[in-house]
Design a protein around this motif. Sequence first.
Motif, mmCIF file in Angstrom:
data_model
loop_
_atom_site.group_PDB
_atom_site.id
_atom_site.type_symbol
_atom_site.label_atom_id
_atom_site.label_comp_id
_atom_site.label_asym_id
_atom_site.label_seq_id
_atom_site.Cartn_x
_atom_site.Cartn_y
_atom_site.Cartn_z
ATOM 1 N N LEU A 162 0.819 -1.208 0.000
ATOM 2 C CA LEU A 162 0.000 0.000 0.000
ATOM 3 C C LEU A 162 0.856 1.262 0.000
ATOM 4 O O LEU A 162 0.590 2.221 -0.732
ATOM 5 C CB LEU A 162 -0.957 0.012 1.195
ATOM 6 N N VAL A 163 1.909 1.281 0.812
ATOM 7 C CA VAL A 163 2.798 2.448 0.866
ATOM 8 C C VAL A 163 3.460 2.641 -0.483
ATOM 9 O O VAL A 163 3.534 3.762 -1.008
ATOM 10 C CB VAL A 163 3.838 2.283 2.000
ATOM 11 N N LEU A 164 3.953 1.573 -1.073
ATOM 12 C CA LEU A 164 4.579 1.674 -2.389
ATOM 13 C C LEU A 164 3.578 2.158 -3.444
ATOM 14 O O LEU A 164 3.922 2.951 -4.327
ATOM 15 C CB LEU A 164 5.194 0.332 -2.790
ATOM 16 N N PHE A 165 2.358 1.685 -3.357
ATOM 17 C CA PHE A 165 1.311 2.092 -4.299
ATOM 18 C C PHE A 165 1.077 3.603 -4.211
ATOM 19 O O PHE A 165 1.028 4.302 -5.234
ATOM 20 C CB PHE A 165 0.022 1.302 -3.995
ATOM 21 N N PHE A 166 0.954 4.139 -2.988
ATOM 22 C CA PHE A 166 0.736 5.579 -2.812
ATOM 23 C C PHE A 166 1.967 6.379 -3.252
ATOM 24 O O PHE A 166 1.822 7.466 -3.819
ATOM 25 C CB PHE A 166 0.372 5.901 -1.372
ATOM 26 N N LEU A 167 3.129 5.859 -3.026
ATOM 27 C CA LEU A 167 4.344 6.549 -3.482
ATOM 28 C C LEU A 167 4.414 6.622 -5.000
ATOM 29 O O LEU A 167 4.815 7.628 -5.572
ATOM 30 C CB LEU A 167 5.596 5.851 -2.921
ATOM 31 N N VAL A 168 4.026 5.564 -5.668
ATOM 32 C CA VAL A 168 4.023 5.550 -7.121
ATOM 33 C C VAL A 168 3.000 6.532 -7.669
ATOM 34 O O VAL A 168 3.254 7.266 -8.639
ATOM 35 C CB VAL A 168 3.759 4.122 -7.664
ATOM 36 N N ILE A 169 1.849 6.603 -7.046
ATOM 37 C CA ILE A 169 0.788 7.483 -7.529
ATOM 38 C C ILE A 169 1.138 8.958 -7.300
ATOM 39 O O ILE A 169 0.958 9.791 -8.188
ATOM 40 C CB ILE A 169 -0.555 7.139 -6.841
ATOM 41 N N TYR A 170 1.670 9.297 -6.145
ATOM 42 C CA TYR A 170 1.883 10.711 -5.808
ATOM 43 C C TYR A 170 3.264 11.238 -6.176
ATOM 44 O O TYR A 170 3.576 12.389 -5.904
ATOM 45 C CB TYR A 170 1.631 10.924 -4.290
ATOM 46 N N THR A 171 4.105 10.425 -6.784
ATOM 47 C CA THR A 171 5.409 10.950 -7.197
ATOM 48 C C THR A 171 5.596 10.879 -8.692
ATOM 49 O O THR A 171 4.872 10.471 -9.453
ATOM 50 C CB THR A 171 6.571 10.182 -6.546
#
Length: 171
Positions: A162-171
Motif C-alpha cells: 500500500l505504501v509503495l502504491f501511494f508513493l508511485v501514484i503521488y510521485t
Amino acid sequence: QGAKGEMQSDEVKQKSSNDERALTERRKVQSASAAVANGGGPSNNGTKGPEGYTNIRSDSDLEEGNAAAAAADPDRSETLLMMQQQDETLEDLDMAVTRVGYMAETIHEEIDTQNAMLKSLDDDLTDAEEQLGVVMGKLAKLLKTKSKCQLGLIVLLALVVLVLFFLVIYT
C-alpha cells in the motif's frame, strides 16, 4: 391545420394561378374556334360579328391561336408538369437514398470497430478473471495456515504494498 397550411402555400397558389391562365387561354382558343366555325375566319375579313363589331382576322392570327391551343393543351401541359415534378421528386429521393447508404456504411464500420473493441475487452476480462482465480486460490491456501508469524508477515507485506502504491501514484 396542416392541410390548411398546405392549401395556402406558395406552391399551391402558383399552381392555381397557372391553372387559371391555362383556362383563360383555352377559353380564348375555344371562342376563336367558334368564331371561325360561325364564319368569322380568314376569308371573312371585315364582316360584322354578332354585336355589330367588325371581325378582322388574318391567317397569322389563326396560326397563333392554334399554337396557343397546342401550348395551352391542359392535358399535355399537366402531364409535362407532373413528369417534371416526378423527376424532381425522384432526384430528391435518389439523393436521400444515397445519403442513407453512406450513413449505413459509416454505421457498419463503427459497429465493426466497436465489436472488435468488445472482443478485446472480453479477452482482457477473461485473462483478469483467470489471474484473479489464481490469486484467490493462493490466498485461500495461505490463509489456511494458523501460524501467527506467517499472518503477521502477510499484514506487513500488505502495508508495504500500500505504501509503495501511494508513493508511485503521488510521485
